[in-house]
Motif scaffolding. Structure first.
Motif, PDB file in Angstrom:
ATOM      1  N   ALA A 169      64.757  32.658  39.051  1.00 30.66           N
ATOM      2  CA  ALA A 169      65.639  31.575  38.863  1.00 30.66           C
ATOM      3  C   ALA A 169      66.871  32.007  38.103  1.00 30.66           C
ATOM      4  CB  ALA A 169      64.862  30.298  38.726  1.00 30.66           C
ATOM      5  N   ASP A 170      66.485  32.574  36.921  1.00 33.95           N
ATOM      6  CA  ASP A 170      67.602  32.928  35.855  1.00 33.95           C
ATOM      7  C   ASP A 170      68.530  33.706  36.405  1.00 33.95           C
ATOM      8  OD1 ASP A 170      65.778  31.576  34.055  1.00 33.95           O
ATOM      9  OD2 ASP A 170      64.987  33.299  33.191  1.00 33.95           O
ATOM     10  N   TYR A 171      68.139  34.773  37.329  1.00 32.07           N
ATOM     11  CA  TYR A 171      69.252  35.690  37.924  1.00 32.07           C
ATOM     12  C   TYR A 171      69.795  35.129  38.912  1.00 32.07           C
ATOM     13  CZ  TYR A 171      68.015  39.649  34.991  1.00 32.07           C
ATOM     14  OH  TYR A 171      67.851  40.553  33.683  1.00 32.07           O
ATOM     15  N   THR A 172      69.365  34.046  39.759  1.00 31.03           N
ATOM     16  CA  THR A 172      69.994  33.474  40.704  1.00 31.03           C
ATOM     17  C   THR A 172      70.905  32.721  40.159  1.00 31.03           C
ATOM     18  OG1 THR A 172      68.065  33.686  42.297  1.00 31.03           O
ATOM     19  CG2 THR A 172      69.554  31.889  42.745  1.00 31.03           C
ATOM     20  N   GLN A 173      70.699  31.832  39.008  1.00 31.09           N
ATOM     21  CA  GLN A 173      71.432  30.967  38.262  1.00 31.09           C
ATOM     22  C   GLN A 173      72.840  31.872  37.632  1.00 31.09           C
ATOM     23  OE1 GLN A 173      71.424  27.483  38.426  1.00 31.09           O
ATOM     24  NE2 GLN A 173      73.492  27.772  37.361  1.00 31.09           N
ATOM     25  N   ARG A 174      72.328  33.063  37.317  1.00 33.26           N
ATOM     26  CA  ARG A 174      73.547  34.039  36.634  1.00 33.26           C
ATOM     27  C   ARG A 174      74.607  33.918  37.819  1.00 33.26           C
ATOM     28  NH1 ARG A 174      72.302  39.882  34.100  1.00 33.26           N
ATOM     29  NH2 ARG A 174      74.356  40.572  34.721  1.00 33.26           N
ATOM     30  N   LEU A 221      64.623  42.625  42.128  1.00 31.36           N
ATOM     31  CA  LEU A 221      65.119  41.228  42.482  1.00 31.36           C
ATOM     32  C   LEU A 221      66.078  41.536  43.449  1.00 31.36           C
ATOM     33  CD1 LEU A 221      65.083  38.763  39.317  1.00 31.36           C
ATOM     34  CD2 LEU A 221      63.204  39.028  41.173  1.00 31.36           C
ATOM     35  N   VAL A 222      66.020  40.926  44.701  1.00 29.90           N
ATOM     36  CA  VAL A 222      67.129  41.104  45.879  1.00 29.90           C
ATOM     37  C   VAL A 222      67.708  39.872  46.030  1.00 29.90           C
ATOM     38  CG1 VAL A 222      67.441  41.917  48.088  1.00 29.90           C
ATOM     39  CG2 VAL A 222      65.672  42.893  46.752  1.00 29.90           C
ATOM     40  N   HIS A 223      69.015  39.749  45.938  1.00 25.48           N
ATOM     41  CA  HIS A 223      69.628  38.591  46.441  1.00 25.48           C
ATOM     42  C   HIS A 223      70.590  38.831  47.347  1.00 25.48           C
ATOM     43  CE1 HIS A 223      68.392  37.139  42.360  1.00 25.48           C
ATOM     44  NE2 HIS A 223      68.909  37.992  41.745  1.00 25.48           N
ATOM     45  N   LYS A 224      70.461  37.861  48.514  1.00 30.13           N
ATOM     46  CA  LYS A 224      71.316  38.204  49.618  1.00 30.13           C
ATOM     47  C   LYS A 224      72.531  36.996  49.363  1.00 30.13           C
ATOM     48  CE  LYS A 224      71.615  37.343  54.600  1.00 30.13           C
ATOM     49  NZ  LYS A 224      71.024  36.901  55.753  1.00 30.13           N
ATOM     50  N   ILE A 225      73.750  37.687  49.236  1.00 29.70           N
ATOM     51  CA  ILE A 225      75.230  37.153  48.962  1.00 29.70           C
ATOM     52  C   ILE A 225      76.182  37.114  49.974  1.00 29.70           C
ATOM     53  CG2 ILE A 225      74.461  37.077  46.412  1.00 29.70           C
ATOM     54  CD1 ILE A 225      76.487  39.366  46.140  1.00 29.70           C
ATOM     55  N   PRO A 226      77.219  36.497  50.173  1.00 28.65           N
ATOM     56  CA  PRO A 226      78.345  36.705  50.936  1.00 28.65           C
ATOM     57  C   PRO A 226      78.911  37.982  50.683  1.00 28.65           C
ATOM     58  CG  PRO A 226      78.235  34.502  50.273  1.00 28.65           C
ATOM     59  CD  PRO A 226      77.325  35.075  49.461  1.00 28.65           C
ATOM     60  N   GLN A 264      69.821  33.752  49.525  1.00 26.96           N
ATOM     61  CA  GLN A 264      68.225  33.744  49.294  1.00 26.96           C
ATOM     62  C   GLN A 264      68.262  34.822  48.347  1.00 26.96           C
ATOM     63  OE1 GLN A 264      66.578  34.755  53.084  1.00 26.96           O
ATOM     64  NE2 GLN A 264      64.732  35.804  52.090  1.00 26.96           N
ATOM     65  N   SER A 265      66.959  34.641  47.566  1.00 29.16           N
ATOM     66  CA  SER A 265      66.411  35.591  46.613  1.00 29.16           C
ATOM     67  C   SER A 265      65.095  35.877  46.705  1.00 29.16           C
ATOM     68  CB  SER A 265      66.538  34.942  45.141  1.00 29.16           C
ATOM     69  OG  SER A 265      67.838  34.500  44.757  1.00 29.16           O
ATOM     70  N   ASP A 266      64.636  37.151  46.554  1.00 26.26           N
ATOM     71  CA  ASP A 266      63.496  37.663  46.884  1.00 26.26           C
ATOM     72  C   ASP A 266      62.923  38.615  45.751  1.00 26.26           C
ATOM     73  OD1 ASP A 266      62.461  36.447  49.553  1.00 26.26           O
ATOM     74  OD2 ASP A 266      64.469  37.837  50.241  1.00 26.26           O
ATOM     75  N   CYS A 267      61.554  38.918  45.641  1.00 29.03           N
ATOM     76  CA  CYS A 267      60.879  40.050  44.950  1.00 29.03           C
ATOM     77  C   CYS A 267      60.801  41.038  45.776  1.00 29.03           C
ATOM     78  CB  CYS A 267      59.827  39.626  44.078  1.00 29.03           C
ATOM     79  SG  CYS A 267      59.882  38.167  43.119  1.00 29.03           S
ATOM     80  N   ASN A 283      68.889  50.794  50.843  1.00 26.76           N
ATOM     81  CA  ASN A 283      68.338  49.532  51.240  1.00 26.76           C
ATOM     82  C   ASN A 283      66.671  49.802  51.343  1.00 26.76           C
ATOM     83  OD1 ASN A 283      70.331  47.660  51.424  1.00 26.76           O
ATOM     84  ND2 ASN A 283      71.148  48.842  52.985  1.00 26.76           N
ATOM     85  N   ASP A 284      66.100  50.859  50.896  1.00 30.86           N
ATOM     86  CA  ASP A 284      64.757  51.108  50.775  1.00 30.86           C
ATOM     87  C   ASP A 284      63.950  50.277  49.755  1.00 30.86           C
ATOM     88  OD1 ASP A 284      62.351  52.386  51.410  1.00 30.86           O
ATOM     89  OD2 ASP A 284      63.048  54.427  50.895  1.00 30.86           O
ATOM     90  N   TYR A 285      63.400  48.978  50.222  1.00 35.83           N
ATOM     91  CA  TYR A 285      62.720  48.326  49.344  1.00 35.83           C
ATOM     92  C   TYR A 285      61.749  47.346  50.204  1.00 35.83           C
ATOM     93  CZ  TYR A 285      66.177  44.804  50.420  1.00 35.83           C
ATOM     94  OH  TYR A 285      67.336  43.829  51.265  1.00 35.83           O
ATOM     95  N   SER A 286      60.766  46.878  49.633  1.00 34.54           N
ATOM     96  CA  SER A 286      59.757  46.043  50.430  1.00 34.54           C
ATOM     97  C   SER A 286      59.669  44.704  49.692  1.00 34.54           C
ATOM     98  CB  SER A 286      58.317  46.729  50.365  1.00 34.54           C
ATOM     99  OG  SER A 286      58.474  47.970  50.846  1.00 34.54           O
ATOM    100  N   VAL A 287      59.781  43.569  50.388  1.00 37.80           N
ATOM    101  CA  VAL A 287      59.785  42.389  49.810  1.00 37.80           C
ATOM    102  C   VAL A 287      58.379  41.721  49.738  1.00 37.80           C
ATOM    103  CG1 VAL A 287      60.649  39.811  50.337  1.00 37.80           C
ATOM    104  CG2 VAL A 287      62.167  41.991  50.850  1.00 37.80           C
ATOM    105  N   TYR A 288      58.251  40.975  48.647  1.00 39.39           N
ATOM    106  CA  TYR A 288      57.038  40.513  48.641  1.00 39.39           C
ATOM    107  C   TYR A 288      57.105  39.019  47.887  1.00 39.39           C
ATOM    108  CZ  TYR A 288      57.119  41.524  43.514  1.00 39.39           C
ATOM    109  OH  TYR A 288      57.418  41.498  42.136  1.00 39.39           O
ATOM    110  N   GLU A 289      56.073  38.233  48.358  1.00 36.57           N
ATOM    111  CA  GLU A 289      55.929  36.727  47.559  1.00 36.57           C
ATOM    112  C   GLU A 289      56.266  36.877  46.021  1.00 36.57           C
ATOM    113  OE1 GLU A 289      53.713  32.685  47.772  1.00 36.57           O
ATOM    114  OE2 GLU A 289      53.636  34.251  49.315  1.00 36.57           O
ATOM    115  N   CYS A 290      57.170  36.099  45.433  1.00 33.56           N
ATOM    116  CA  CYS A 290      57.132  36.132  44.022  1.00 33.56           C
ATOM    117  C   CYS A 290      56.073  35.112  43.558  1.00 33.56           C
ATOM    118  CB  CYS A 290      58.614  35.408  43.632  1.00 33.56           C
ATOM    119  SG  CYS A 290      59.884  36.380  44.067  1.00 33.56           S
TER     120      CYS A 290
END
Length: 76
Positions: A5-10, A43-48, A20-23, A68-75
């Motif tokens: 949430a902190d980085y999304t808000q930034r 943290l991976v953020h999908k932005i325009p 979208q934001s994911d761990c 783009n070599d990362y694996s998303v998991y539930e934060c």
């Protein structure tokens, strides 16, 4: 997760819409399990696409730089 949430808000505070934001784990980094050491968590953020340069200017890294070599998991 507060950190997400902190980085999304930034990003939002600098005028960037966050879709979208994911761990995730950076799959290009190998780490040992030892208390106090770094992890491969990111943290991976999908932005325009038109906001990528602004985000990079604010210190964020484009996932293209890790192929783009990362694996998303539930934060948690």
């Amino acid at each position: 997760m507060k950190l997400t949430a902190d980085y999304t808000q930034r990003l939002v505070d600098t005028g960037i819409d966050v879709i979208q934001s994911d761990c995730a784990y950076n799959n290009l980094i190998t780490v040992i399990s030892l208390c106090g050491t770094r992890t491969s968590e990111i943290l991976v953020h999908k932005i325009p696409v038109q906001n990528v340069a602004d985000a990079e200017g604010d210190g964020f890294t484009n996932t293209n730089e890790i192929d783009n070599d990362y694996s998303v998991y539930e934060c948690s």
